[in-house]
Design an enzyme around this catalytic site. Structure first.
Site: not given
Length: 458
Positions: A121, A250
């Site tokens: 979201d 990452d």
């Protein structure tokens, strides 16, 4: 090239990032503003309304990025390669020079969906924001090169989460970082065969973030810097007793700055197997394996850079990581202790004696460094423990000079400032249950007081 009114990231934005928009939040309640960090980039003069407009509504800063940029990257997550990554709930909002002349990013967490949100979201829980502020403040006070939590604004949305009671409160965090270029940024370009862009990113990183000319062998030049910086990062985690929790490629910034705090913890004792993430079932990123994990990530950077230069030269540099870490580890341990190093080889017995004593788990890490600050043991409740398990250390410390004046009132306290998970949960509970922010602000003040007492070199 970037013009005088443009931040340098625009020179690589066409292949590194996508323009995005911030979410329109129903509320914007300012919960934390880091005026200490804001002073370094000329933003401390904003009043609260202007602050909220910039960091809750994301009105563009003057002469800066016209639109936020969501960065693209790949990465190894728990050693499994994932090409479906990128800034899924954050973006780079602005680039500014600090008072040391460095280019820094203002980046977000919880600012809305992007092309890389996948099924998320794009939001951040308020608890997650509170935890990140506490982590960065504590790490900065302990001498770790970390991003700074710049702003925390509650946004008035009710979020559903599987790993905490829901619905839960929402927030948007802004962090001030020395770049957001990750090892995964290079992995993506290498995997896609974008060698020209890979070369441009190498040169951008050296020239913008390291402030150095790229030179004749830029890939080798960059890898050498990253090895040095990440070895120091791993060492500083150990001296701080900190476990990042998710050291995926990452999540490793090529400036060696720690950032992106999820399931972090401070280990109470010197326990190599202590893990922070409940999902790290095999202890891949356990306290004692963090240097190994970061080294592995740097190897992935070298593999990506092999698209630009000879692998043998990269491999030779990589072979130096263990020695770089050993030296950085000794310096970090002695720096936290507050004694001057005598030389890499001479300091190793002292570091070994510290670790041997701490490994008995009879005294906590924070307690030990507090009681032995400046290399001289204070009398107290742990006298018997120290006499039994730290006698070799006391003999070795006779040859070391103190570097930290003991005149700060912190060193007269009965107990050190610590960050046990139970206190983090108690701080959040006061906010969640009673909207009581006083324990949160009291803790930040206590942490900063401790940082002042340590007097880290700039």
């Amino acid at each position: 090239m970037a013009s005088a009114s443009q931040p340098p990231i625009v020179t690589v934005a066409d292949f590194l990032a996508d323009p995005v928009s911030a979410a329109n939040f129903p509320q914007a309640i300012l919960r934390f503003r880091n005026d200490r960090a804001a002073r370094t980039v000329g933003l401390a003069g904003l009043d609260d309304d202007a602050w909220i407009a910039q960091f809750g509504r994301f009105r563009p800063l003057a002469d800066n990025l016209p639109a936020p940029l969501a960065l693209r990257y790949h990465g190894h997550q728990f050693r499994a390669y994932n090409p479906d990554l990128g800034d899924g709930r954050g973006f780079t909002f602005a680039q500014l020079r600090d008072d040391r002349g460095r280019w820094l990013d203002l980046g977000t967490k919880g600012s809305g969906t992007t092309p890389y949100s996948r099924f998320g979201d794009g939001r951040l829980t308020l608890k997650g924001g509170v935890r990140e502020v506490l982590a960065t403040e504590m790490l900065e006070a302990l001498g770790v090169h970390t991003s700074k939590s710049f702003s925390l604004i509650e946004t008035g949305e009710a979020l559903q989460r599987n790993d905490e009671p829901s619905p839960t409160r929402s927030a948007v965090l802004v962090r001030l970082s020395h770049g957001h270029i990750r090892i995964g940024s290079f992995q993506r370009l290498a995997a896609l065969g974008l060698t020209d862009e890979l070369d441009r990113l190498v040169r951008y990183t050296l020239e913008t973030l390291y402030g150095e000319p790229a030179g004749d062998a830029p890939a080798l030049h960059l890898l050498g810097h990253v090895i040095d910086r990440t070895a120091r990062l791993a060492a500083s985690y150990m001296a701080a007793g900190f476990v990042h929790g998710v050291l995926n490629s990452d999540n490793i910034n090529v400036t060696g700055e720690s950032f992106d705090y999820g399931p972090w913890r401070f280990t109470p004792f010197w326990d190599p197997d202590f893990t922070a993430a409940y999902f790290d079932h095999h202890g891949l990123y356990a306290f004692g394996r963090q240097a190994q994990a970061i080294h592995w990530d740097v190897v992935q950077l070298a593999i990506a850079l092999s698209k630009l230069t000879d692998i043998e030269g990269l491999a030779t540099l990589l072979d130096g990581f263990p020695a770089a870490y050993e030296q950085a580890h000794a310096r970090a341990m002695l720096s936290r202790l507050g004694v001057a190093p005598r030389g890499d080889e001479q300091d190793l017995p002292l570091v070994a004696a510290i670790e041997a004593g701490l490994s008995t788990r009879t005294v906590g890490i924070d307690r030990f460094f507090f009681d032995w600050s400046g290399g001289r043991r204070r009398a107290g409740p742990y006298d018997r423990t120290y006499a039994e398990h730290f006698a070799p250390l006391e003999r070795l410390l006779a040859d070391y000079a103190e570097t930290r004046p003991a005149d700060h009132p912190y060193w007269s306290d009965l107990d050190p400032c610590t960050m046990p998970i139970e206190e983090v949960e108690a701080i959040w509970s006061a906010i969640d249950r009673d909207d009581d922010w006083q324990p949160f602000h009291d803790k930040i003040n206590a942490i900063r007081r401790m940082g002042e007492a340590h007097r880290w070199p700039s």
